[in-house]
Design a protein around this motif. Structure first.
Motif, PDB file in Angstrom:
ATOM      1  N   THR A  53      17.618 -14.604  16.997  1.00  0.00           N
ATOM      2  CA  THR A  53      18.517 -15.367  16.128  1.00  0.00           C
ATOM      3  C   THR A  53      17.866 -16.572  15.491  1.00  0.00           C
ATOM      4  O   THR A  53      18.481 -16.797  14.476  1.00  0.00           O
ATOM      5  CB  THR A  53      19.443 -16.311  16.741  1.00  0.00           C
ATOM      6  N   ASP A  54      16.853 -16.465  14.874  1.00  0.00           N
ATOM      7  CA  ASP A  54      15.647 -17.398  14.470  1.00  0.00           C
ATOM      8  C   ASP A  54      14.581 -17.031  14.602  1.00  0.00           C
ATOM      9  O   ASP A  54      14.155 -15.918  15.153  1.00  0.00           O
ATOM     10  CB  ASP A  54      15.198 -19.026  15.334  1.00  0.00           C
ATOM     11  N   GLU A  55      14.011 -17.566  13.401  1.00  0.00           N
ATOM     12  CA  GLU A  55      12.847 -16.854  12.510  1.00  0.00           C
ATOM     13  C   GLU A  55      11.708 -16.619  13.880  1.00  0.00           C
ATOM     14  O   GLU A  55      11.106 -16.080  13.927  1.00  0.00           O
ATOM     15  CB  GLU A  55      12.510 -17.115  11.473  1.00  0.00           C
ATOM     16  N   ALA A  56      11.621 -17.875  14.226  1.00  0.00           N
ATOM     17  CA  ALA A  56       9.996 -18.025  15.208  1.00  0.00           C
ATOM     18  C   ALA A  56       9.890 -16.756  16.236  1.00  0.00           C
ATOM     19  O   ALA A  56       9.074 -16.396  16.346  1.00  0.00           O
ATOM     20  CB  ALA A  56      10.247 -19.684  15.490  1.00  0.00           C
ATOM     21  N   ASN A  57      11.438 -16.798  16.836  1.00  0.00           N
ATOM     22  CA  ASN A  57      10.937 -15.829  18.237  1.00  0.00           C
ATOM     23  C   ASN A  57      11.116 -14.499  17.163  1.00  0.00           C
ATOM     24  O   ASN A  57      10.508 -13.907  18.302  1.00  0.00           O
ATOM     25  CB  ASN A  57      12.557 -16.470  18.977  1.00  0.00           C
ATOM     26  N   VAL A  58      11.890 -14.152  16.508  1.00  0.00           N
ATOM     27  CA  VAL A  58      11.775 -12.952  16.653  1.00  0.00           C
ATOM     28  C   VAL A  58      10.262 -12.434  16.101  1.00  0.00           C
ATOM     29  O   VAL A  58       9.930 -11.759  16.324  1.00  0.00           O
ATOM     30  CB  VAL A  58      12.461 -12.630  15.370  1.00  0.00           C
ATOM     31  N   ARG A  59       9.529 -13.644  15.154  1.00  0.00           N
ATOM     32  CA  ARG A  59       8.257 -13.269  14.856  1.00  0.00           C
ATOM     33  C   ARG A  59       7.685 -13.203  16.341  1.00  0.00           C
ATOM     34  O   ARG A  59       6.722 -12.443  16.421  1.00  0.00           O
ATOM     35  CB  ARG A  59       7.497 -14.310  13.804  1.00  0.00           C
ATOM     36  N   MET A  60       7.163 -14.290  16.424  1.00  0.00           N
ATOM     37  CA  MET A  60       6.670 -14.154  18.177  1.00  0.00           C
ATOM     38  C   MET A  60       6.952 -12.974  18.870  1.00  0.00           C
ATOM     39  O   MET A  60       6.252 -12.075  19.539  1.00  0.00           O
ATOM     40  CB  MET A  60       6.838 -15.132  19.473  1.00  0.00           C
ATOM     41  N   MET A  61       8.102 -12.211  19.007  1.00  0.00           N
ATOM     42  CA  MET A  61       8.255 -10.665  19.921  1.00  0.00           C
ATOM     43  C   MET A  61       7.589 -10.135  19.246  1.00  0.00           C
ATOM     44  O   MET A  61       7.689  -9.050  19.654  1.00  0.00           O
ATOM     45  CB  MET A  61      10.132 -10.906  20.404  1.00  0.00           C
ATOM     46  N   LYS A  62       7.965  -9.681  17.682  1.00  0.00           N
ATOM     47  CA  LYS A  62       7.197  -8.743  17.043  1.00  0.00           C
ATOM     48  C   LYS A  62       5.475  -9.071  17.520  1.00  0.00           C
ATOM     49  O   LYS A  62       5.407  -7.379  17.691  1.00  0.00           O
ATOM     50  CB  LYS A  62       7.940  -8.968  15.667  1.00  0.00           C
ATOM     51  N   GLY A 108      10.497  -7.841   9.301  1.00  0.00           N
ATOM     52  CA  GLY A 108      10.037  -6.332   9.169  1.00  0.00           C
ATOM     53  C   GLY A 108      11.022  -5.571  11.108  1.00  0.00           C
ATOM     54  O   GLY A 108      10.285  -4.823  11.007  1.00  0.00           O
ATOM     55  N   VAL A 109      11.512  -6.278  11.407  1.00  0.00           N
ATOM     56  CA  VAL A 109      12.388  -5.565  12.845  1.00  0.00           C
ATOM     57  C   VAL A 109      13.677  -4.785  12.423  1.00  0.00           C
ATOM     58  O   VAL A 109      14.629  -4.794  11.890  1.00  0.00           O
ATOM     59  CB  VAL A 109      12.756  -6.862  13.919  1.00  0.00           C
ATOM     60  N   PRO A 110      13.510  -3.671  12.622  1.00  0.00           N
ATOM     61  CA  PRO A 110      14.316  -2.852  11.751  1.00  0.00           C
ATOM     62  C   PRO A 110      15.735  -2.498  13.153  1.00  0.00           C
ATOM     63  O   PRO A 110      16.130  -1.058  13.109  1.00  0.00           O
ATOM     64  CB  PRO A 110      14.141  -1.074  11.931  1.00  0.00           C
ATOM     65  N   THR A 111      16.270  -3.672  13.122  1.00  0.00           N
ATOM     66  CA  THR A 111      17.724  -3.480  13.966  1.00  0.00           C
ATOM     67  C   THR A 111      18.892  -2.768  13.230  1.00  0.00           C
ATOM     68  O   THR A 111      19.237  -3.113  12.240  1.00  0.00           O
ATOM     69  CB  THR A 111      18.139  -4.672  14.375  1.00  0.00           C
ATOM     70  N   ARG A 112      20.309  -2.324  13.454  1.00  0.00           N
ATOM     71  CA  ARG A 112      20.852  -2.138  12.887  1.00  0.00           C
ATOM     72  C   ARG A 112      21.880  -1.963  13.424  1.00  0.00           C
ATOM     73  O   ARG A 112      22.646  -2.149  14.959  1.00  0.00           O
ATOM     74  CB  ARG A 112      21.018  -0.648  12.602  1.00  0.00           C
ATOM     75  N   LEU A 113      23.997  -1.912  12.554  1.00  0.00           N
ATOM     76  CA  LEU A 113      24.853  -2.230  13.526  1.00  0.00           C
ATOM     77  C   LEU A 113      25.431  -0.518  13.402  1.00  0.00           C
ATOM     78  O   LEU A 113      25.134  -0.575  12.216  1.00  0.00           O
ATOM     79  CB  LEU A 113      25.690  -3.111  12.653  1.00  0.00           C
ATOM     80  N   ILE A 114      25.341  -0.741  14.231  1.00  0.00           N
ATOM     81  CA  ILE A 114      26.071   0.679  14.534  1.00  0.00           C
ATOM     82  C   ILE A 114      27.734   0.471  15.604  1.00  0.00           C
ATOM     83  O   ILE A 114      28.492  -0.424  15.698  1.00  0.00           O
ATOM     84  CB  ILE A 114      25.088   1.580  15.656  1.00  0.00           C
ATOM     85  N   SER A 115      28.107   2.507  15.225  1.00  0.00           N
ATOM     86  CA  SER A 115      30.068   2.365  15.537  1.00  0.00           C
ATOM     87  C   SER A 115      30.086   2.022  17.191  1.00  0.00           C
ATOM     88  O   SER A 115      28.910   2.843  17.445  1.00  0.00           O
ATOM     89  CB  SER A 115      30.298   3.506  15.289  1.00  0.00           C
ATOM     90  N   PRO A 116      31.055   2.061  18.061  1.00  0.00           N
ATOM     91  CA  PRO A 116      30.851   2.011  19.206  1.00  0.00           C
ATOM     92  C   PRO A 116      30.446   3.968  19.580  1.00  0.00           C
ATOM     93  O   PRO A 116      29.825   4.029  20.579  1.00  0.00           O
ATOM     94  CB  PRO A 116      32.564   2.043  19.173  1.00  0.00           C
ATOM     95  N   ASP A 117      31.126   4.844  18.828  1.00  0.00           N
ATOM     96  CA  ASP A 117      30.239   6.041  18.815  1.00  0.00           C
ATOM     97  C   ASP A 117      29.187   6.142  18.744  1.00  0.00           C
ATOM     98  O   ASP A 117      28.421   6.971  19.453  1.00  0.00           O
ATOM     99  CB  ASP A 117      31.247   7.202  18.256  1.00  0.00           C
ATOM    100  N   GLU A 118      28.352   5.634  17.557  1.00  0.00           N
ATOM    101  CA  GLU A 118      27.059   5.899  17.666  1.00  0.00           C
ATOM    102  C   GLU A 118      25.703   5.680  20.114  1.00  0.00           C
ATOM    103  O   GLU A 118      24.980   5.672  19.819  1.00  0.00           O
ATOM    104  CB  GLU A 118      26.407   5.497  16.598  1.00  0.00           C
ATOM    105  N   ALA A 119      26.454   4.442  19.831  1.00  0.00           N
ATOM    106  CA  ALA A 119      26.043   3.727  20.867  1.00  0.00           C
ATOM    107  C   ALA A 119      26.594   3.872  21.807  1.00  0.00           C
ATOM    108  O   ALA A 119      26.061   4.847  22.805  1.00  0.00           O
ATOM    109  CB  ALA A 119      27.105   2.144  21.314  1.00  0.00           C
ATOM    110  N   LYS A 120      27.611   5.129  21.694  1.00  0.00           N
ATOM    111  CA  LYS A 120      28.533   6.688  22.934  1.00  0.00           C
ATOM    112  C   LYS A 120      27.080   8.036  22.688  1.00  0.00           C
ATOM    113  O   LYS A 120      26.163   7.792  23.831  1.00  0.00           O
ATOM    114  CB  LYS A 120      28.947   6.269  23.286  1.00  0.00           C
ATOM    115  N   GLU A 121      26.259   7.726  22.018  1.00  0.00           N
ATOM    116  CA  GLU A 121      25.503   8.843  21.248  1.00  0.00           C
ATOM    117  C   GLU A 121      24.067   8.735  22.290  1.00  0.00           C
ATOM    118  O   GLU A 121      23.305   9.069  22.509  1.00  0.00           O
ATOM    119  CB  GLU A 121      25.342   9.616  19.945  1.00  0.00           C
ATOM    120  N   ILE A 122      23.793   7.457  22.547  1.00  0.00           N
ATOM    121  CA  ILE A 122      22.885   6.327  22.829  1.00  0.00           C
ATOM    122  C   ILE A 122      22.344   6.810  23.975  1.00  0.00           C
ATOM    123  O   ILE A 122      21.506   6.688  24.868  1.00  0.00           O
ATOM    124  CB  ILE A 122      22.488   5.622  22.061  1.00  0.00           C
ATOM    125  N   VAL A 123      23.833   6.495  24.991  1.00  0.00           N
ATOM    126  CA  VAL A 123      24.372   6.085  25.971  1.00  0.00           C
ATOM    127  C   VAL A 123      25.395   7.111  26.771  1.00  0.00           C
ATOM    128  O   VAL A 123      26.529   6.339  26.180  1.00  0.00           O
ATOM    129  CB  VAL A 123      24.180   4.778  27.006  1.00  0.00           C
TER     130      VAL A 123
END
Ligand SMILES: Cc1cc2nc3c(=O)[nH]c(=O)nc-3n(C[C@H](O)[C@H](O)[C@H](O)COP(=O)(O)OP(=O)(O)OC[C@H]3O[C@@H](n4cnc5c(N)ncnc54)[C@H](O)[C@@H]3O)c2cc1C
Length: 384
Positions: A53-62, A108-123
């Motif tokens: 949730t902060d820029e430095a950690n996102v950049r370091m992890m990317k 540049g990290v492609p996170t998306r907010l998705i619906s519960p149904d989409e989550a269920k499609e993944i698991v």
């Protein structure tokens, strides 16, 4: 014995720092009190995420993901970009996380907010009856700490790094402000440069070197489980449910479910597994995926979250000593961060500076009373 640079601690951070220094042609020696990985590294939950949730950690992890990809291709250790899936249960959480998604996307990290149904499609086995949204970044990943560490250690050795296992550092001798010798249970090592990569025991090494500032890194016991194997591909991403005991779980390459919850004890150096944890992990996992109810837990492993007050590590040079560096206090996300930490530490040792955003991890911030915003940490969170 002599070495230009001594890295104390043979966990993922120490090994990757030595690997990066050896790659740059430096003479480096790792001193590890037991065997490589015997600290927190071999107890970790395999997760590699960029959803911070902060820029430095996102950049370091990317950057860490980019480097892992590169070395996975070169060294062949398993590394799977199967994503992280966070489950959210309240409007307040969703509002908060929308800002984080925006920040991650802008970097540049492609996170998306998705619906519960989409989550269920993944698991498909997820219980989403209480879930109102989820966040998914398919480029988050998981990797076996065993294969990763062994591959980097082998490569480091091939590039000339030396590794002393079953050798404990018990003292550091200085000549004025310079490092003179590292004293170990197997003799003295003459050196001018020391890197403290002992994570949960970093304070003890700082005291040996006479570090004049307080860097508050404390050992907290965290535990994880591994279950009997289930059908491969049942839980591909790392699933996170902060509501249910701050749980995280995924499947290893061997099919077992690995994960943990936020039952935390400390500061302590005790690593006895607890019934309280076993109960909480069973409750959480079966709430998130009810079909896990009949699964047998094969093993509980306890290790340390080496925590700082703002859950961000201390990385950098200690100015009063020529030359002493610290990279410790990873507060539960050191496995994922290690490749970019290694690059940053090697940069400051060999070039004096780095383009990676390590100001956030300035070891002097505690003395100045400038704590950072808390890093989003698994097994612990700000919502519940
Ligand atoms: C249950 C659990 C789950 C986790 N899950 C994740 C996850 O999914 N993703 C993630 O990124 N992180 C996770 N972590 C955190 C991660 O394991 C650590 O942040 C990471 O392993 C830290 O690596 P390190 O090299 O700094 O420390 P360590 O692996 O602890 O290595 C430090 C080494 O220093 C050595 N040492 C100490 N004192 C001396 C001395 N005096 N002389 C010589 N050697 C010494 C120790 O023996 C040890 O091997 C988890 C941790 C736990 C406990």
């Amino acid at each position: 014995m002599k070495a230009d640079i001594v890295v104390i601690g043979g966990g993922i951070v120490g090994v990757l720092i030595a690997h990066e220094l050896a790659r740059r042609g430096e003479d480096v020696l790792i001193v590890e009190k037991r065997y490589l990985g015997s600290g927190s590294t071999f107890r970790c939950g395999t997760g590699i995420r960029q959803q911070f949730t902060d820029e430095a950690n996102v950049r370091m992890m990317k950057r860490a993901v980019e480097l892992r990809k590169k070395y996975h291709e070169a060294y062949g250790f398993p590394f799977k970009q199967s994503g992280y899936l966070f489950l959210w249960y309240t409007e307040e959480e969703v509002e908060y996380i929308k800002k984080a998604v925006k920040l991650q996307n802008s970097l540049g990290v492609p996170t998306r907010l998705i619906s519960p149904d989409e989550a269920k499609e993944i698991v498909p086995l997820l219980d989403v009856s209480e879930v109102i949204a989820a966040t998914r970044n398919p480029t988050d990943a998981k990797a076996s700490p065993f294969y990763a560490l062994a591959s980097f250690a082998k490569a480091a050795r091939e590039m000339g790094a030396r590794i002393m296992e079953y050798t404990e550092v018990i003292g550091i001798k200085r000549k004025g402000s310079s490092i003179d010798k590292v004293i170990t249970t197997r003799g003295e090592i003459s050196t001018g440069i020391v890197v403290n990569a002992t994570n949960a025991r970093a304070k003890l090494i700082n005291a040996m070197a006479g570090v004049p500032i307080e860097i508050p890194i404390e050992p907290y016991k965290h535990q994880s489980v591994i279950t009997q194997p289930i059908k491969g591909g049942t839980i591909n991403p790392m699933v996170i449910s902060l509501r249910y005991h701050h749980a995280y779980l995924t499947q290893t390459a061997h099919g077992g479910v690995i994960g943990g919850v936020g039952v935390e004890e400390g500061p302590t150096y005790d690593l006895t597994p607890t019934y309280e944890f076993l109960r909480a992990v069973s409750e959480a996992f079966t709430k998130i995926i009810p079909a896990l109810r009949n699964l047998r837990i094969l093993r509980i492993r306890a290790g340390f979250y080496a925590k700082t007050p703002d859950s961000n590590p201390a990385i950098g040079r200690i100015k009063e000593i020529d030359e002493f560096y610290i990279a410790a206090g990873f507060s539960g996300h050191g496995f994922m961060m290690a490749p970019s930490v290694a690059e940053a530490v090697a940069d400051i040792i060999t070039k004096g500076s780095t383009s990676l955003p390590i100001d956030r991890y300035d070891p002097y911030r505690f003395e100045r009373g400038e704590l950072r915003s808390k890093a989003l940490q698994m097994g612990r969170n700000s919502f519940y």
